[in-house]
Write an enzyme that holds these catalytic residues in place. Structure first.
Site, PDB file in Angstrom:
ATOM      1  N   HIS A   1     -11.080  -5.385   8.610  1.00 43.00           N
ATOM      2  CA  HIS A   1     -11.630  -5.204   7.258  1.00 43.00           C
ATOM      3  C   HIS A   1     -13.003  -4.530   7.305  1.00 43.00           C
ATOM      4  CE1 HIS A   1      -8.561  -8.214   6.279  1.00 43.00           C
ATOM      5  NE2 HIS A   1      -8.731  -7.942   5.007  1.00 43.00           N
TER       6      HIS A   1
ATOM      7  N   GLU B   1       0.812  -1.221   0.000  1.00 43.88           N
ATOM      8  CA  GLU B   1       0.000   0.000   0.000  1.00 43.88           C
ATOM      9  C   GLU B   1       0.849   1.277   0.000  1.00 43.88           C
ATOM     10  OE1 GLU B   1      -0.626  -2.635   1.870  1.00 43.88           O
ATOM     11  OE2 GLU B   1      -2.613  -3.289   1.221  1.00 43.88           O
TER      12      GLU B   1
END
Lengths: 323, 332
Positions: free
Chosen positions: B136, B67
């Site tokens: 998540h 990321e």
């Protein structure tokens, strides 16, 4: 391929090194005198690297610097007037006084900023390299970083992606033996950061970072390969910072010996380079002295410009947050 | 005789995202899409389906699971002339790239004295409700709204998803478009042509006279359901969907509170330290004399998002909790 090094190139590298050294010595003094606010990370000792790399680049080629970033901008063509003005925090600085030493930059010169975050630059340089490829230019992007930054995940991610996409990127590790105040042996189990290159699928090269010609040749080869679509290289330049991680005081410190500093000073990139140029009949000691004096005048003019420049308007504090 | 108006086309939220991205890619030759699984797989939720086929691998490509590298790629590419669309698969993963978001992307323009432009669009999926547990499911908008230099928008309908993505990509600033995974199947009208939803303008989704519910993201729908329930208690609630958190449409909030005199903020994020605190403060600064009751806040409890469906249902705010909170606030 190894680039033919002409007298003009040697003189060009020399001038860039002298410009960096002279600027940094004066800037350090100004900081000690309290004229420059904040903290400076001086590039003194490492001049051969930025200087010998940058002669291969145009303004359309990109670089990202480090917290020790004045040398990168100077070698890329930074003007002392706007640089000193920025270090003083003046409205006329390259960043209007909003960045200072750690964020000094000039996009017109392809300099995408010094960076206050160790390891912040490699992903950005990788992105600029992607941009060169995406826009189908023949330009390259160079990431300067230190041995300390080579332990950051950001460097690892950037190196992996640059190799994966075969980007025109060169990762130049300025290994000065210390991650801030921690010696390399205490922050990584390897001696050569370039050993990591095969793990990313790119060539790794180690050169003497105090020798501008060695840096010039190795960087030339890596940059040429990048331009031709051959992908990135990890080029490690062994070097040393004469002064402290931050500020000037370089001797009498607990984390390194004065003898070590003195040993490295014997390899001084400018002194030895000048001896070589004199021997080769490229630059006489008198001519070298004249260049030092000329550059010193340029430094003094830069300081004069900075001191005469206005402070930023306080109302500018919230300007430039958004486009 | 006039032709009967055709029913407006409806699309699910997920397809509206795709259409927004496709429109941007058609309109902007310097745009590209980079992220984990965005190309060959079409994204973990499928909203990049067909994008690779239409625009090719030079403009749509899979990245490693990196990321910080992905966002850094966006920063470097944007500073040098591209208009990247960067996918951060789950908002929870922003921890992995927070340096590039917070210290590079958000600040580069300012640090460089206004001499850099960073037209980066980041798409990221937030929200609980799918038993994806603590890493998540989060709503972390408060993290990024605190960073000067970023714009932050949240889409609660298919129409807004497409329009906000197009607006974000046309904006010369970094814009983070927060999407909601529980809304992916939601149907709604979406014009086929290109259009924008303005960034910085709240949307009055229900008019009312004596109560204001300020919300954003998926909670807007819970607020609307609560408003229907509140009618039976004699409360005529206005519902404002902020759509844009940064910049924040404070004028719309204040105008409504001045009219209704009572306000509640509803968001899915943890209530403590959540964005609702900022809105509450602005209301008391700008409309204190108009308030007939303390401003109420509904958000998640102070815990990570739980896995068990039973616990998760307790965790995520809903219409019933909004109604209960309103009753308590108003002493009903």
């Amino acid at each position: 391929m190894s680039s033919e090094i002409t007298d003009d190139i040697l003189l060009d590298i020399h001038r860039r090194m002298v410009r960096i050294r002279t600027f940094e010595e004066r800037a350090g003094k100004m900081m000690e005198d309290g004229k420059i606010p904040g903290a400076l990370h001086l590039y003194v000792g490492q001049e051969a690297i930025a200087s010998a790399v940058m002669v291969h680049l145009s303004n359309e080629d990109y670089i990202t610097g480090t917290h020790r970033g004045h040398g990168h901008l100077i070698a890329k063509g930074g003007e002392f007037t706007y640089m000193f003005a920025e270090l003083y925090g003046k409205a006329t600085g390259y960043c209007k006084g909003k960045g200072g030493s750690m964020h000094i930059s000039n996009l017109d010169l392809g300099m995408l900023g010094a960076n206050g975050i160790v390891g912040g630059g490699p992903p950005i340089a990788m992105g600029a390299a992607f941009s060169c490829k995406f826009r189908k230019t023949k330009n390259v992007s160079i990431s300067f970083f230190g041995d300390g930054a080579s332990n950051e995940g950001a460097f690892h991610e950037a190196a992996n992606m640059a190799a994966l996409y075969k980007l025109p990127c060169v990762f130049i590790c300025e290994n000065n033996g210390y991650g801030e105040y921690t010696p390399q042996a205490n922050h990584q189990a390897i001696v050569d950061v370039a050993d990591r290159a095969p793990g990313y699928g790119m060539p790794g090269v180690v050169v003497d970072g105090m020798d501008a010609v060695a840096v010039y040749e190795a960087a030339g080869e890596a940059i040429a390969r990048a331009r031709e679509g051959g992908g990135p290289t990890l080029l490690e330049c062994k070097t040393y910072r004469y002064y402290d991680h931050v500020g000037v005081r370089g001797m009498g410190l607990s984390y390194r010996t004065d003898e070590e500093v003195e040993q490295w000073r014997l390899k001084d990139p400018i002194v030895n380079f000048e001896a070589r140029l004199a021997e080769q009949g490229v630059l006489s000691p008198e001519a070298a002295q004249a260049i030092h004096e000329e550059v010193l005048k340029e430094v003094e003019a830069g300081i004069e410009f900075a001191e005469a420049s206005p402070d930023p308007d306080p109302a500018a504090v919230t300007e430039d947050v958004y486009a | 005789m006039a032709e009967p108006q055709p029913k407006p086309r409806e699309l699910p939220y997920v397809a509206a995202i795709t259409e927004g991205v496709r429109t941007v890619m058609q309109e902007q030759p310097d745009a590209f899409v980079a992220g984990e699984d965005v190309a060959e797989a079409g994204g973990v939720y499928g909203y990049y389906n067909g994008i690779l086929k239409e625009f090719g691998p030079d403009r749509v490509f899979d990245t490693p699971i990196s990321e910080e590298g992905i966002v850094g790629l966006g920063v470097g590419a944007a500073a040098t002339g591209c208009r990247p669309i960067i996918d951060v698969m789950f908002m929870d993963f922003m921890g992995e790239c927070m340096d590039e978001i917070a210290n590079q992307l958000a600040k580069m323009r300012y640090m460089f004295g206004g001499r850099a432009t960073l037209p980066v669009t980041i798409l990221s999926m937030a929200g609980a409700g799918a038993s994806l547990a603590a890493q998540h499911s989060q709503s972390l908008e408060a993290w990024i709204c605190h960073l000067p230099g970023l714009k932050v928008v949240m889409a609660c309908t298919p129409y807004d998803a497409k329009g906000l993505i197009i607006s974000a990509a046309r904006d010369d600033n970094p814009v983070i478009v927060v999407l909601n995974k529980m809304s992916l199947a939601m149907m709604g009208p979406v014009p086929e042509e290109s259009y924008t939803v303005p960034i910085g303008e709240a949307n009055l989704v229900r008019s009312g006279s004596n109560y204001t519910i300020i919300s954003y993201g998926r909670m807007v729908h819970e607020a609307l359901a609560a408003a229907t329930q509140l009618e039976k208690l004699g409360i005529d609630a206005e519902v404002i969907d902020l759509r844009s958190l940064q910049p924040l449409d404070s004028d719309a909030i204040v105008a409504s509170v001045k009219k209704t005199h009572r306000a509640m903020i509803v968001h899915e994020a943890v209530r403590f330290g959540g964005f609702g605190g900022e809105i509450t403060a602005q209301i008391q600064e700008l409309a204190f004399d108009y308030l007939d009751a303390p401003v109420a806040r509904v958000g998640a409890p102070f815990s990570p998002v739980p896995f068990s469906p039973v616990l998760e249902a307790t965790y995520v705010p809903n219409a019933d909790r909004i109604v209960a909170e309103a009753k308590q606030q108003l002493g009903l």
